[in-house]
Design an enzyme around this catalytic site. Structure first.
Site, short mmCIF file in Angstrom:
data_model
loop_
_atom_site.label_atom_id
_atom_site.label_comp_id
_atom_site.label_asym_id
_atom_site.label_seq_id
_atom_site.Cartn_x
_atom_site.Cartn_y
_atom_site.Cartn_z
CG ASP A 1 -6.91 0.46 0.42
OD1 ASP A 1 -5.83 0.47 1.05
OD2 ASP A 1 -7.98 0.89 0.89
CG HIS B 1 0.83 6.32 -1.12
ND1 HIS B 1 -0.43 6.57 -1.61
CD2 HIS B 1 0.64 5.82 0.14
CE1 HIS B 1 -1.34 6.27 -0.69
NE2 HIS B 1 -0.71 5.81 0.38
CG HIS C 1 -1.73 1.22 1.39
ND1 HIS C 1 -3.03 1.32 0.96
CD2 HIS C 1 -1.42 2.44 1.91
CE1 HIS C 1 -3.49 2.53 1.23
NE2 HIS C 1 -2.53 3.24 1.81
CD GLU C 2 2.18 3.58 3.72
OE1 GLU C 2 2.58 4.66 3.24
OE2 GLU C 2 1.12 3.49 4.37
CD GLU D 1 -4.29 6.71 1.60
OE1 GLU D 1 -4.11 5.52 1.91
OE2 GLU D 1 -3.35 7.54 1.55
#
Length: 441
Positions: free
Chosen positions: A359, A282, A278-279, A355
């Site tokens: 996900d 970004h 998930h991180e 976000e």
């Protein structure tokens, strides 16, 4: 006699604070009703033994924050409307110091006043609220260290940015808004490198994850995600709190992934991999640069407004200011800040979209939604987060969708091999059947 401009500022700041208080009230009441209606889901899916404890935690934090905000607004307006702010600026102007130095001193005073006001509330929240709910691991000496070092960092970096902007004002009387905007954007970029390497280590220790099962898990998810990053660290967050999190910061050779040691302790390896994925999304999806671009546009509008304020004589007359640009800049920021708050439902949309995209990336990287949903449930349960924020409160304050919404969305898009297989349900952490996800509220 109080000027119309001062009354307008009172109405704007006070009105926004009233709005914030109403939103807090709605959020606490809505969350309490929703949590009680979904008692079984909160207990089983989030592993919260006592949902009433979660609600009490949310009430306590909201009350402390609300009192602090109201006290800050009342004191700020008293200083500005009474003319004290103008008197301080006039006294600085009379010293004969260069205008840049005067502005930096004024900012330093504001920072110190803000720290002085917030310190008792921070201490109460740390040693009473967080202690009561079992989160606090911080000692008084460590808290004092954080206060002193944090204040020093704010003074240094705040002074540097303010000084650079005021130098632009002095050197470029007509083009300073453009130069000031460039300074702020450049500083934002610089902080992406300076924060992880200089500032964060002042508060925490960062140990490279170089071997063992955790390193193998990290390398595995990096390979799946097609990502290269040698700087993966575990941070000793447990020195201060049992709250857990993870973050990605930096760019180029300075980029790094940081896992809280509390997160490593609380999650299984696949859930940790999902959080990592998930991180990483970004960065892979360009969210960092898109957020920076959006912030740059927002700052451009703010600087255009500040340019108008500083060249308008009404602001000097209304607040009894000397003919110093920095004094008008302070007032201009007081007008701009609540307007930015009112626009947050719009500006938050970009972060919400990012976000959801992150996900999706995590689910695709992990071959399904199970690991990410377990991670989300653990984060919510271990941190006693409110899973059901009021829609209006969420619009103004939340940059992430609610946990039930994220879980339901992942299950609907990617299914689940855990639990009962119902796309509307939440899978259990280790293959146990979980209750249905409550509807979004």
């Amino acid at each position: 006699m109080v000027s119309f401009a001062a009354l307008a500022l009172v109405g704007l700041l006070g009105g926004v604070q009233v709005l914030e208080t109403v939103l807090d009230y709605l959020n606490v009441r809505h969350g309490a009703r929703a949590v009680r209606n979904a008692d079984e889901w909160v207990r089983e899916a989030l592993d919260v033994d006592d949902p009433e404890e979660l609600l009490a935690y949310q009430r306590a934090r909201t009350l402390v924050s609300g009192i602090q905000s109201w006290l800050g607004i009342v004191l700020l307006l008293a200083v500005v409307v009474s003319g004290l702010y103008g008197d301080v600026a006039a006294a600085l102007s009379a010293t004969g110091l260069p205008s840049v130095a005067q502005g930096v001193v004024l900012l330093a005073g504001a920072i110190l006043a803000g720290r002085l006001l917030s310190a008792p509330f921070d201490a109460y929240e740390t040693f009473v609220v967080e202690e009561r709910f079992g989160f606090n691991n911080q000692t008084v000496p460590l808290w004092l260290w954080d206060l002193l070092v944090g204040t020093g960092v704010a003074l240094v970096f705040g002074g540097v940015v303010a000084g650079a902007v005021l130098l632009a004002v002095a050197a470029l009387p007509t083009l300073w808004p453009v130069a000031g905007w460039a300074v702020v954007v450049a500083f934002s970029l610089l902080m992406m490198v300076v924060y992880p390497r200089v500032i964060a280590p002042l508060f925490n220790d960062f140990e490279p994850i170089e071997d063992g099962d955790l390193r193998e898990s990290v390398e595995d998810v990096f390979e799946r995600a097609g990502f290269e990053c040698e700087q993966v660290y575990e941070m000793d967050a447990s020195r201060r709190s049992s709250h857990s999190n993870a973050y990605f910061v930096g760019f180029g050779r300075a980029k790094r992934v940081v896992l809280f040691d509390t997160l490593v302790e609380q999650m299984d390896r696949e859930a940790i991999q999902a959080v990592l994925a998930h991180e990483l999304a970004h960065w892979k999806r360009g969210h960092i640069w898109k957020q920076l671009a959006a912030s740059a546009v927002q700052m451009a509008v703010v600087f255009a407004f500040l340019s108008w304020v500083t060249t308008s004589q009404w602001v000097y007359a209304a607040f009894g200011l000397p003919s110093e640009t920095y004094a008008a800049l302070g007032i201009g920021l007081l007008y701009a800040t609540p307007v930015l708050t009112l626009l947050s439902p719009l500006t938050n949309q970009l972060s919400l979209a990012h976000e959801r995209e992150a996900d999706d990336f995590a689910a695709e990287t992990m071959g399904g939604a199970d690991a990410m949903t377990r991670a989300l449930r653990t984060l919510a349960g271990e941190n006693l987060s409110n899973p059901f924020p009021h829609p209006a409160y969420a619009a103004f304050h939340l940059t992430h969708p609610s946990i039930p919404e994220r879980i339901r969305r992942l299950r609907e898009r990617y299914g689940s091999s855990e639990g009962d297989g119902d796309a509307g349900g939440v899978a259990g952490g280790q293959g146990d059947d979980g209750p249905d996800v409550p509807p979004a509220t």
